[in-house]
Design a protein around this motif. Sequence first.
Motif, PDB file in Angstrom:
ATOM      1  N   ILE A   1      -1.568 -12.343  -5.146  1.00  0.00           N
ATOM      2  CA  ILE A   1      -2.631 -12.496  -4.153  1.00  0.00           C
ATOM      3  C   ILE A   1      -2.132 -12.205  -2.749  1.00  0.00           C
ATOM      4  CG2 ILE A   1      -4.084 -14.226  -3.023  1.00  0.00           C
ATOM      5  CD1 ILE A   1      -4.468 -15.444  -5.850  1.00  0.00           C
ATOM      6  N   VAL A   2      -0.965 -12.757  -2.463  1.00  0.00           N
ATOM      7  CA  VAL A   2      -0.409 -12.532  -1.135  1.00  0.00           C
ATOM      8  C   VAL A   2      -0.180 -11.042  -0.899  1.00  0.00           C
ATOM      9  CG1 VAL A   2       1.681 -12.829   0.245  1.00  0.00           C
ATOM     10  CG2 VAL A   2       0.646 -14.800  -0.892  1.00  0.00           C
ATOM     11  N   MET A   3       0.429 -10.409  -1.867  1.00  0.00           N
ATOM     12  CA  MET A   3       0.689  -8.981  -1.713  1.00  0.00           C
ATOM     13  C   MET A   3      -0.623  -8.215  -1.581  1.00  0.00           C
ATOM     14  SD  MET A   3       3.757  -8.366  -1.293  1.00  0.00           S
ATOM     15  CE  MET A   3       3.463  -6.602  -1.175  1.00  0.00           C
ATOM     16  N   PHE A   4      -1.595  -8.672  -2.331  1.00  0.00           N
ATOM     17  CA  PHE A   4      -2.892  -8.026  -2.247  1.00  0.00           C
ATOM     18  C   PHE A   4      -3.468  -8.121  -0.823  1.00  0.00           C
ATOM     19  CE2 PHE A   4      -7.520  -8.483  -2.355  1.00  0.00           C
ATOM     20  CZ  PHE A   4      -7.861  -7.234  -2.846  1.00  0.00           C
ATOM     21  N   CYS A   5      -3.317  -9.269  -0.236  1.00  0.00           N
ATOM     22  CA  CYS A   5      -3.790  -9.441   1.138  1.00  0.00           C
ATOM     23  C   CYS A   5      -2.968  -8.581   2.103  1.00  0.00           C
ATOM     24  CB  CYS A   5      -3.718 -10.905   1.557  1.00  0.00           C
ATOM     25  SG  CYS A   5      -4.920 -11.944   0.721  1.00  0.00           S
ATOM     26  N   HIS A   6      -1.672  -8.653   1.941  1.00  0.00           N
ATOM     27  CA  HIS A   6      -0.811  -7.841   2.804  1.00  0.00           C
ATOM     28  C   HIS A   6      -1.139  -6.358   2.652  1.00  0.00           C
ATOM     29  CE1 HIS A   6       2.586 -11.086   3.172  1.00  0.00           C
ATOM     30  NE2 HIS A   6       1.431 -11.452   3.705  1.00  0.00           N
ATOM     31  N   ALA A   7      -1.512  -5.992   1.423  1.00  0.00           N
ATOM     32  CA  ALA A   7      -1.806  -4.580   1.185  1.00  0.00           C
ATOM     33  C   ALA A   7      -2.930  -4.081   2.084  1.00  0.00           C
ATOM     34  CB  ALA A   7      -2.152  -4.357  -0.279  1.00  0.00           C
ATOM     35  N   TRP A   8      -3.807  -4.990   2.439  1.00  0.00           N
ATOM     36  CA  TRP A   8      -4.873  -4.618   3.370  1.00  0.00           C
ATOM     37  C   TRP A   8      -4.285  -4.046   4.660  1.00  0.00           C
ATOM     38  CZ3 TRP A   8      -9.758  -3.419   3.430  1.00  0.00           C
ATOM     39  CH2 TRP A   8     -10.476  -3.431   4.642  1.00  0.00           C
ATOM     40  N   ALA A   9      -3.160  -4.603   5.034  1.00  0.00           N
ATOM     41  CA  ALA A   9      -2.482  -4.081   6.221  1.00  0.00           C
ATOM     42  C   ALA A   9      -1.587  -2.899   5.849  1.00  0.00           C
ATOM     43  CB  ALA A   9      -1.652  -5.181   6.874  1.00  0.00           C
ATOM     44  N   LEU A  10      -0.815  -3.101   4.812  1.00  0.00           N
ATOM     45  CA  LEU A  10       0.172  -2.075   4.444  1.00  0.00           C
ATOM     46  C   LEU A  10      -0.494  -0.756   4.051  1.00  0.00           C
ATOM     47  CD1 LEU A  10       2.558  -4.355   2.363  1.00  0.00           C
ATOM     48  CD2 LEU A  10       3.172  -3.176   4.477  1.00  0.00           C
ATOM     49  N   LYS A  11      -1.642  -0.868   3.436  1.00  0.00           N
ATOM     50  CA  LYS A  11      -2.326   0.353   3.010  1.00  0.00           C
ATOM     51  C   LYS A  11      -3.674   0.498   3.698  1.00  0.00           C
ATOM     52  CE  LYS A  11       1.031   0.815   0.067  1.00  0.00           C
ATOM     53  NZ  LYS A  11       2.153   1.675   0.428  1.00  0.00           N
ATOM     54  N   SER A  12      -3.740  -0.002   4.901  1.00  0.00           N
ATOM     55  CA  SER A  12      -5.025  -0.005   5.593  1.00  0.00           C
ATOM     56  C   SER A  12      -5.595   1.405   5.720  1.00  0.00           C
ATOM     57  CB  SER A  12      -4.879  -0.646   6.969  1.00  0.00           C
ATOM     58  OG  SER A  12      -4.150   0.201   7.815  1.00  0.00           O
ATOM     59  N   TRP A  13      -4.742   2.377   5.835  1.00  0.00           N
ATOM     60  CA  TRP A  13      -5.207   3.766   5.950  1.00  0.00           C
ATOM     61  C   TRP A  13      -6.039   4.162   4.735  1.00  0.00           C
ATOM     62  CZ3 TRP A  13      -2.999   6.478   1.902  1.00  0.00           C
ATOM     63  CH2 TRP A  13      -1.817   5.936   1.347  1.00  0.00           C
ATOM     64  N   ARG A  14      -5.865   3.424   3.643  1.00  0.00           N
ATOM     65  CA  ARG A  14      -6.585   3.764   2.416  1.00  0.00           C
ATOM     66  C   ARG A  14      -7.947   3.081   2.344  1.00  0.00           C
ATOM     67  NH1 ARG A  14      -6.651   8.158  -0.017  1.00  0.00           N
ATOM     68  NH2 ARG A  14      -7.331   8.014  -2.190  1.00  0.00           N
ATOM     69  N   PHE A  15      -7.987   1.849   2.818  1.00  0.00           N
ATOM     70  CA  PHE A  15      -9.201   1.065   2.612  1.00  0.00           C
ATOM     71  C   PHE A  15     -10.088   0.943   3.845  1.00  0.00           C
ATOM     72  CE2 PHE A  15      -6.229  -0.724  -0.568  1.00  0.00           C
ATOM     73  CZ  PHE A  15      -6.906  -0.297  -1.700  1.00  0.00           C
ATOM     74  N   ARG A  16      -9.477   0.967   4.969  1.00  0.00           N
ATOM     75  CA  ARG A  16     -10.261   0.731   6.181  1.00  0.00           C
ATOM     76  C   ARG A  16     -11.363   1.764   6.334  1.00  0.00           C
ATOM     77  NH1 ARG A  16      -8.268  -1.777  11.649  1.00  0.00           N
ATOM     78  NH2 ARG A  16      -6.473  -0.405  11.569  1.00  0.00           N
ATOM     79  N   GLY A  17     -12.495   1.281   6.761  1.00  0.00           N
ATOM     80  CA  GLY A  17     -13.623   2.177   6.946  1.00  0.00           C
ATOM     81  C   GLY A  17     -14.446   2.306   5.680  1.00  0.00           C
ATOM     82  N   ARG A  18     -13.792   2.027   4.554  1.00  0.00           N
ATOM     83  CA  ARG A  18     -14.537   2.134   3.302  1.00  0.00           C
ATOM     84  C   ARG A  18     -14.999   0.758   2.835  1.00  0.00           C
ATOM     85  NH1 ARG A  18     -10.140   5.020  -0.171  1.00  0.00           N
ATOM     86  NH2 ARG A  18     -11.747   4.927  -1.768  1.00  0.00           N
ATOM     87  N   LEU A  19     -14.203  -0.237   3.198  1.00  0.00           N
ATOM     88  CA  LEU A  19     -14.535  -1.608   2.801  1.00  0.00           C
ATOM     89  C   LEU A  19     -14.341  -2.528   3.984  1.00  0.00           C
ATOM     90  CD1 LEU A  19     -12.454  -1.931  -0.519  1.00  0.00           C
ATOM     91  CD2 LEU A  19     -14.927  -1.596  -0.361  1.00  0.00           C
ATOM     92  N   THR A  20     -15.068  -3.637   3.964  1.00  0.00           N
ATOM     93  CA  THR A  20     -14.729  -4.683   4.923  1.00  0.00           C
ATOM     94  C   THR A  20     -13.645  -5.514   4.244  1.00  0.00           C
ATOM     95  OG1 THR A  20     -16.262  -6.294   3.990  1.00  0.00           O
ATOM     96  CG2 THR A  20     -17.127  -4.815   5.686  1.00  0.00           C
ATOM     97  N   ILE A  21     -12.979  -6.326   5.026  1.00  0.00           N
ATOM     98  CA  ILE A  21     -11.946  -7.178   4.435  1.00  0.00           C
ATOM     99  C   ILE A  21     -12.567  -8.094   3.381  1.00  0.00           C
ATOM    100  CG2 ILE A  21     -12.142  -8.800   6.374  1.00  0.00           C
ATOM    101  CD1 ILE A  21      -9.069  -8.232   4.109  1.00  0.00           C
ATOM    102  N   ALA A  22     -13.800  -8.563   3.664  1.00  0.00           N
ATOM    103  CA  ALA A  22     -14.447  -9.475   2.715  1.00  0.00           C
ATOM    104  C   ALA A  22     -14.710  -8.777   1.379  1.00  0.00           C
ATOM    105  CB  ALA A  22     -15.748 -10.002   3.307  1.00  0.00           C
ATOM    106  N   GLN A  23     -15.193  -7.569   1.473  1.00  0.00           N
ATOM    107  CA  GLN A  23     -15.432  -6.827   0.239  1.00  0.00           C
ATOM    108  C   GLN A  23     -14.135  -6.585  -0.516  1.00  0.00           C
ATOM    109  OE1 GLN A  23     -17.306  -3.495   2.194  1.00  0.00           O
ATOM    110  NE2 GLN A  23     -19.331  -4.074   1.400  1.00  0.00           N
ATOM    111  N   TYR A  24     -13.153  -6.237   0.259  1.00  0.00           N
ATOM    112  CA  TYR A  24     -11.838  -5.967  -0.335  1.00  0.00           C
ATOM    113  C   TYR A  24     -11.329  -7.174  -1.110  1.00  0.00           C
ATOM    114  CZ  TYR A  24      -6.751  -5.081  -0.374  1.00  0.00           C
ATOM    115  OH  TYR A  24      -5.445  -4.929  -0.730  1.00  0.00           O
ATOM    116  N   VAL A  25     -11.414  -8.323  -0.480  1.00  0.00           N
ATOM    117  CA  VAL A  25     -10.935  -9.536  -1.147  1.00  0.00           C
ATOM    118  C   VAL A  25     -11.807  -9.854  -2.363  1.00  0.00           C
ATOM    119  CG1 VAL A  25     -10.587 -12.034  -0.905  1.00  0.00           C
ATOM    120  CG2 VAL A  25      -9.859 -10.488   0.919  1.00  0.00           C
ATOM    121  N   ASP A  26     -13.112  -9.717  -2.185  1.00  0.00           N
ATOM    122  CA  ASP A  26     -14.012  -9.943  -3.326  1.00  0.00           C
ATOM    123  C   ASP A  26     -13.577  -9.132  -4.534  1.00  0.00           C
ATOM    124  OD1 ASP A  26     -15.625 -11.725  -2.058  1.00  0.00           O
ATOM    125  OD2 ASP A  26     -17.186 -10.274  -1.512  1.00  0.00           O
ATOM    126  N   ARG A  27     -13.421  -7.868  -4.303  1.00  0.00           N
ATOM    127  CA  ARG A  27     -13.064  -6.993  -5.416  1.00  0.00           C
ATOM    128  C   ARG A  27     -11.715  -7.346  -6.018  1.00  0.00           C
ATOM    129  NH1 ARG A  27     -14.646  -0.836  -4.573  1.00  0.00           N
ATOM    130  NH2 ARG A  27     -16.548  -1.108  -3.340  1.00  0.00           N
TER     131      ARG A  27
END
Lengths: 242, 242, 242, 242
Positions: free
Chosen positions: C166-192
């Motif tokens: 879970i922690v890594m998953f959260c960190h991944a939001w930052a580490l791989k933000s170039w992949r997810f940002r703009g496509r998902l909100t953080i809330a959606q990201y965590v939901d999924r």
Amino acid sequence: MALEVVSKVEVPELVEKRQTQILKAAIELYGRQGYHVTTIREVAQRANVSVGLIYQYVHDKEDVLFLALVEVLDSYLREIPQALEGLADPMERFGAAVHAYGRVIDERIEATLLVYRETKSLGRQRRELLKAKEIESNKLISDCIEQCVAQGLFDEVDVEMLTYMIVMFCHAWALKSWRFRGRLTIAQYVDRGLQLMLHPVVTARGKRSLASVDSRRLAVAEGKPSPAARKTTARKGAKPRH
Amino acid sequence: MALEVVSKVEVPELVEKRQTQILKAAIELYGRQGYHVTTIREVAQRANVSVGLIYQYVHDKEDVLFLALVEVLDSYLREIPQALEGLADPMERFGAAVHAYGRVIDERIEATLLVYRETKSLGRQRRELLKAKEIESNKLISDCIEQCVAQGLFDEVDVEMLTYMIVMFCHAWALKSWRFRGRLTIAQYVDRGLQLMLHPVVTARGKRSLASVDSRRLAVAEGKPSPAARKTTARKGAKPRH
Amino acid sequence: MALEVVSKVEVPELVEKRQTQILKAAIELYGRQGYHVTTIREVAQRANVSVGLIYQYVHDKEDVLFLALVEVLDSYLREIPQALEGLADPMERFGAAVHAYGRVIDERIEATLLVYRETKSLGRQRRELLKAKEIESNKLISDCIEQCVAQGLFDEVDVEMLTYMIVMFCHAWALKSWRFRGRLTIAQYVDRGLQLMLHPVVTARGKRSLASVDSRRLAVAEGKPSPAARKTTARKGAKPRH
Amino acid sequence: MALEVVSKVEVPELVEKRQTQILKAAIELYGRQGYHVTTIREVAQRANVSVGLIYQYVHDKEDVLFLALVEVLDSYLREIPQALEGLADPMERFGAAVHAYGRVIDERIEATLLVYRETKSLGRQRRELLKAKEIESNKLISDCIEQCVAQGLFDEVDVEMLTYMIVMFCHAWALKSWRFRGRLTIAQYVDRGLQLMLHPVVTARGKRSLASVDSRRLAVAEGKPSPAARKTTARKGAKPRH
DNA sequence: GATGAATGAGGGTTCATTCAT
DNA sequence: GATGAATGAACCCTCATTCAT
């Protein structure tokens, strides 16, 4: 070790050449302005090299100072023995040594002062090394004295004390140059000094009251000079120890 | 003028008190670590005052050094005359003066060295002022010598040279303290020095070859000692000028 | 100790204020440009203070980095517990914690990356301290998981592993933000992410061949899959060890 | 273009050989000490070449970093497909791919971290190129997942999310190696992770309250726990864990 | 009068890069 | 092709000095 100065450059002749170049500049500037006040940049400029280059031959600013002071003391050790070459007569050797010492100091007055002023800026070990070099050059003088004593030309004096007295006298030419320069040449200065050190100063008449200059007498006399003091006869022949 | 140190504080006793406080700290630190290496903050800390306060009694960091060096030299001028009070006999006065000089230096070795090391850090005018103070204390010695000469206790020596020799000898106690300390007391040191300076070193036999120590002879002799050199008779009585 | 950052300034509120000021600037710049590339001058400028001032609150450039990283990790420790306040239901608490973690990272993406990139630039002790802080915030998640397990809402899972996932998953939001940002909100990201982690991925049909993903099988199978592999039944209920 | 690294040397085999030599040294040093902290001189020394030589194969210090990072990512792309050779079963291929990813990371932990830490030090274009390579290796995993889904072995999951979860999980072996190393082998680590990711975590009972982990629910709940939440009875005497 | 936080010019040192050999 | 001595821009850090309180 904290003593050695290591260069990043391998070629020995280059190291030699660059160090001479750098140290010449450093000694001049440190001598004129003082070590702390002089920047490495200034040294580099005067040596016609870049700042970076200096740090290829030296680790520290302090290293430059160390090498500079070593160079000065080494120049004494190089020049004094030269003046003795070919001389055999002890008295002659003695005179030549002292005059040489005076001369070498006269040639590098600023450098000599530099040693006095900045030795303290070095670490303990390096300070010790400089002391060793000083003792080494003192030895050049004291050896001559001992020869004179051995041959009966000098009284049985306290050799070390006489050596220091001569050394300090030579150094004084630098330390107090503002007093003597322009009025005497170094040769005249040394002549007069030796004259003074080798000949009796006290007259026959003075000898009678001479005891009063001795601290053992003074301890008693201090504050209220006892008439007794005047009666004390002069000590004869000092018994120097080594 | 660049010579005077002006304080922003009016009350004279306060100025006096604060300066003593600051200078004590400064002399200790400068003596131990060197002037440039010591920060004003360190001085302030050791003097138990704030940095700002120092700048109310002094304009510059250099001012602190100047005042410190003046204080050291003044202490000589205060203490040596004290030792002569009540003494009338010239020889006794001479001995007392030299011993006092030695003693005052022994009491403040670091401070004495400080003067040697850092005078150069001052501006020319202030340097001159310090020289004047040194000459003043030299005078305390030379006066004694002249008295001895006047009374026929000393030969007609080169007074200035002898003075400097004595002064340098005393300073050497500080300058070369690493050599003598622990082996001699200051009193013994001065005793031996005077012994050496006042008595003849050269034996009757030595006198015959004495000419060879003179530079005028050496100039000829240098490199190839001529047999003639050995025949030259010693010069008699130096002709000191002032 | 090498761990503490000591300020030369005494007044605590001032230290607090200045540090916030400096660290804000530092985190921004280090985050954007990197620690080594950013000069202290830049930090000073952006913080609207002088270079010298920074060095009154910090000893080193490294100190600034250390304080910056501590500040980032501390902000996690401040914000996550806040999100749990007033929540009692374990599942709710779990969800809130993970979402909070995601949110706080989303708010400081650059800062989070900074921790990843520059922790290594610190000394060992300080690195340890940062690790301790990370473990502390992991605990906020793992506590929630344990509650869920305790209440029978979660299976008896390998808590630590799930936490790290879970922690890594959260960190991944930052580490791989170039992949997810703009496509998902953080809330959606965590939901999924939670969706995926909490629900079964493998179908009933898939379970039959599941053994083949296990390394113990693979060791045998590698290169030439044995038919036997397919018969192996799926392990039920992991036996987590700690 | 800023993307290519141009060598001044013509002979291709030489370029190949020298680059390998240099990059091996660079990856080791950058990995251990960090890129900015490592000097070109250090790289040269460790690669047993002269500084000048490096600049014949590379234009910039940054070029070295770029090539180093490319080399690391390329090694993933070389090794993972190798592990899949000869495998046909989708589930088996999936397991092998993940384990291979884990293994290759385990073999070059420092290098993996290097990519995380220093990618930012490159220009934008080069950063993009590295991202492309990462996506390429992610594809190796996601392809496997898709096969599993296609064959009905996996549910219709969010493939990209699952891929990232797996990738991050593998990277975590490097990123959090201080936590797992010595306690698990990489194989055990991957086993457990897959176990967790593939199997349901939530119990049947847990499912009823599962909605509360969803952000859409949380948005309502946040700050004021819903009445529903309060009704959930806490199970006491749950299974104790460690 | 006293304090000490704040300033910023300036110095020591490093290191990427060049180029003559 | 290879070397490594030389360069100098740039950075970290210190510390004398000021000034608001």
